[in-house]
Motif scaffolding. Structure first.
Motif, short mmCIF file in Angstrom:
data_model
loop_
_atom_site.label_atom_id
_atom_site.label_comp_id
_atom_site.label_asym_id
_atom_site.label_seq_id
_atom_site.Cartn_x
_atom_site.Cartn_y
_atom_site.Cartn_z
N ALA A 170 51.93 72.81 -23.30
CA ALA A 170 53.51 72.68 -23.68
C ALA A 170 53.54 73.02 -25.21
N ALA A 171 52.72 72.69 -25.76
CA ALA A 171 52.62 72.82 -27.19
C ALA A 171 52.93 74.06 -27.83
N ARG A 172 51.96 75.13 -27.06
CA ARG A 172 51.83 76.75 -27.34
C ARG A 172 53.18 77.40 -27.04
N MET A 173 53.94 76.53 -26.07
CA MET A 173 55.23 77.22 -25.81
C MET A 173 56.13 77.13 -27.15
N THR A 174 55.90 76.38 -28.01
CA THR A 174 56.67 76.50 -29.58
C THR A 174 55.99 77.29 -30.25
N TYR A 175 54.86 77.82 -30.10
CA TYR A 175 54.04 78.50 -31.24
C TYR A 175 54.72 79.67 -31.65
N ASP A 176 55.28 80.72 -31.01
CA ASP A 176 55.95 82.00 -31.50
C ASP A 176 57.12 81.64 -32.35
N TYR A 177 57.74 80.70 -31.95
CA TYR A 177 59.19 80.51 -32.89
C TYR A 177 58.73 79.95 -33.90
N LEU A 178 57.67 78.79 -33.99
CA LEU A 178 57.52 78.23 -35.18
C LEU A 178 56.50 79.15 -36.43
N LEU A 179 55.56 80.01 -35.74
CA LEU A 179 54.77 80.84 -36.45
C LEU A 179 55.61 81.93 -37.10
N LYS A 180 56.50 82.61 -36.41
CA LYS A 180 57.26 83.53 -36.79
C LYS A 180 58.38 83.11 -38.14
N SER A 181 58.42 81.69 -38.29
CA SER A 181 59.17 81.19 -39.30
C SER A 181 58.23 80.76 -40.51
N GLY A 182 56.99 81.02 -40.31
CA GLY A 182 56.08 80.48 -41.69
C GLY A 182 55.46 79.25 -41.26
N VAL A 183 55.72 78.58 -40.34
CA VAL A 183 54.85 77.31 -39.97
C VAL A 183 53.64 77.70 -39.83
N GLN A 184 52.39 76.89 -40.52
CA GLN A 184 50.98 76.92 -40.06
C GLN A 184 50.79 75.94 -39.05
N ILE A 185 49.85 76.66 -38.09
CA ILE A 185 49.41 75.87 -36.93
C ILE A 185 47.86 75.72 -36.97
N TYR A 186 47.29 74.61 -36.64
CA TYR A 186 46.19 74.43 -36.71
C TYR A 186 45.75 73.75 -35.30
N GLU A 187 44.67 74.18 -34.68
CA GLU A 187 44.39 73.35 -33.35
C GLU A 187 42.89 72.76 -33.66
N TYR A 188 42.96 71.14 -33.50
CA TYR A 188 41.80 70.64 -33.89
C TYR A 188 40.89 70.59 -32.63
N CYS A 189 39.55 71.07 -32.71
CA CYS A 189 39.05 71.33 -31.30
C CYS A 189 37.54 70.61 -31.23
N ASP A 190 37.48 69.93 -32.25
CA ASP A 190 36.24 68.99 -32.33
C ASP A 190 35.99 68.05 -31.07
N ARG A 191 37.14 67.37 -30.81
CA ARG A 191 37.47 66.34 -29.77
C ARG A 191 39.01 66.14 -29.69
N PRO A 192 39.33 65.44 -28.58
CA PRO A 192 40.73 65.25 -28.50
C PRO A 192 41.27 64.61 -29.77
N LEU A 193 42.51 65.06 -30.41
CA LEU A 193 43.33 64.54 -31.07
C LEU A 193 44.26 63.63 -30.51
N HIS A 194 44.36 62.45 -31.16
CA HIS A 194 45.29 61.29 -30.31
C HIS A 194 46.27 60.70 -31.46
N GLY A 195 45.97 61.17 -32.79
CA GLY A 195 46.77 60.65 -33.95
C GLY A 195 48.63 60.98 -34.02
N LYS A 196 49.15 59.95 -34.46
CA LYS A 196 50.56 60.41 -34.76
C LYS A 196 50.91 60.25 -36.15
N VAL A 197 50.56 61.08 -37.12
CA VAL A 197 50.76 60.66 -38.47
C VAL A 197 51.59 61.80 -38.90
N ALA A 198 52.22 61.62 -40.25
CA ALA A 198 52.81 62.84 -40.95
C ALA A 198 53.05 62.43 -42.18
N LEU A 199 53.11 63.49 -43.13
CA LEU A 199 53.28 63.09 -44.73
C LEU A 199 54.40 64.24 -45.12
#
Length: 427
Positions: free
Chosen positions: A295-324
């Motif tokens: 589901a998240a990857r369906m938004t990637y093209d739209y965001l990346l073409k706008s200059g948003v940087q996207i990182y996928e955390y691959c060590d283990r499942p990400l469960h956080g809900k934080v922002a700054l």
């Protein structure tokens, strides 16, 4: 002897205590409170010792809300410290989600109840053909308030999969410890949710939340509770995100486990990047549910073409809900940025205006993105044949409209039901 799971206890029928209204449906709004001490707690290694020690030191009251408790080493320690607190006279209310805690045995709950812990199950439901039916409108909050003086709020459940020694499936997650005037608001909110009497909020206090998030302050230690429910506050958390994205000037970092926001929030993320703001998203690359990644990857093209940087955390499942945002605004809580959290579940976040806290969170997220993530680019996003694109388009719009459609269903109305240890016994 075996211990039947909670769905066999029929708690909704076996207590003489009246059912309590759905938690979260309360017309209260909380404003900014200053002079607080806030500390970021990363993963179970930091969170569980602090929560359990606070419970061990409790003198009068413990309020606990959580989505998940498992009968593993973490759940067993939680049971132990709650029983000990209840036995020394501490008044305890534990509100547990009927889906997330649906596999708890009657024995586990009975031990707590017999010690004097008041247990409430949010929307308990039996399985039908081995399948649970209470999927939506979950009690997804994770809040602990002890003696009205210390509060914990975030995304960490009471389960061993929040500890690194769980293995490759251990979750990466965050919570925050709050001490100071803001605890009174969190305490007030938690009291209302569990049906206990709470001091009324007057009309001028209820309206404070509507003040714009654009009015940043130079004073540190500011905390505000924000929540969503299925009553008067269905979009409050999403509105906060949209406001701060519109006001962002230098940087935005969002780390979120389940990322599939609605059109308006996606547009604000894109617009911030268009203005030259450094916008970074840290999303799941090693998901506990494959659908979340797709589901998240369906938004990637739209965001990346706008200059948003996207990182996928691959060590283990990400469960956080934080922002700054910029150098002084942060949020930590239970709310994902997906249709379930933004439109159906009961959620709670804290907003924090504190430069030291913001620096700490930024440092940790920067380490995560620089050293433990895969950088996504337009050429790395999934592509395929026309039918793949067509299916993706349909799925995207289905998920975007899903909460509204779910709201039309002739669904049951979730309620908190008191657990009675006379409801069942081990067989």
């Amino acid at each position: 002897m075996s211990s039947p799971s909670m769905d066999k206890t029929h708690v909704e029928h076996l207590s003489t205590t009246p059912a309590i209204r759905e938690p979260g449906v309360v017309d209260v709004e909380y404003g900014w409170q200053g002079n607080n001490r806030v500390e970021l707690l990363e993963n179970g290694e930091a969170y569980f010792p602090r929560v359990f020690e606070a419970i061990r030191q409790a003198k009068t009251e413990i309020l606990l809300e959580t989505f998940i408790v498992f009968e593993d080493k973490v759940g067993e320690e939680l049971q132990e410290v709650l029983i000990a607190a209840a036995q020394r006279g501490v008044r305890i209310t534990a509100s547990l989600d009927g889906f997330g805690c649906g596999e708890l045995s009657t024995g586990y709950l009975t031990a707590l109840s017999e010690a004097g812990v008041r247990i409430q199950i949010f929307d308990p439901a039996p399985k039908h053909l081995g399948i649970r039916t209470n999927w939506f409108r979950r009690l997804h909050r994770k809040i602990v308030v002890v003696d009205g003086t210390i509060a914990f709020i975030g995304g960490i459940n009471f389960s061993a999969d929040h500890l690194a020694d769980f293995g490759p499936e251990a979750k990466q997650d965050y919570s925050v410890e709050v001490q100071g005037p803001a605890v009174a608001d969190i305490h007030h909110f938690a009291l209302l949710q569990c049906g206990r009497p709470a001091r009324a909020k007057y009309w001028w206090q209820r309206r404070r939340q509507r003040r714009s998030e654009l009015a940043f302050t130079d004073h540190d230690g500011q905390v505000r509770l924000v929540y969503r429910d299925n009553g008067e506050h269905p979009t409050d958390i999403e509105e906060v995100y949209r406001q701060v994205l519109r006001s962002a000037q230098r940087r935005v970092v969002i780390a979120n486990a389940y990322f599939f926001p609605g059109y308006r929030l996606l547009r604000e993320i894109r617009n911030a990047a268009h203005r030259g703001v450094d916008v970074r998203l840290i999303l799941q690359g090693q998901p506990d549910m494959l659908a979340a990644k797709l589901a998240a990857r369906m938004t990637y093209d739209y965001l990346l073409k706008s200059g948003v940087q996207i990182y996928e955390y691959c060590d283990r499942p990400l469960h956080g809900k934080v922002a700054l945002v910029d150098e002084d605004w942060s949020t930590v809580g239970s709310s994902n940025l997906d249709p379930l959290s933004l439109s159906l579940n009961l959620e709670a976040n804290v907003l924090i205006r504190d430069r030291a806290f913001n620096r700490d969170l930024f440092k940790r997220l920067e380490d995560l993105s620089n050293n433990h993530c895969k950088v996504m680019s337009v050429d790395k996003t999934p592509r395929g044949r026309v039918w793949h694109m067509t299916v993706g388009f349909l799925v995207f719009h289905f998920l975007a409209q899903f909460p509204a459609w779910a709201g039309w269903l002739p669904a049951h109305k979730p309620r908190l039901k008191p657990f009675s240890h006379s409801a069942g016994s081990d067989t």
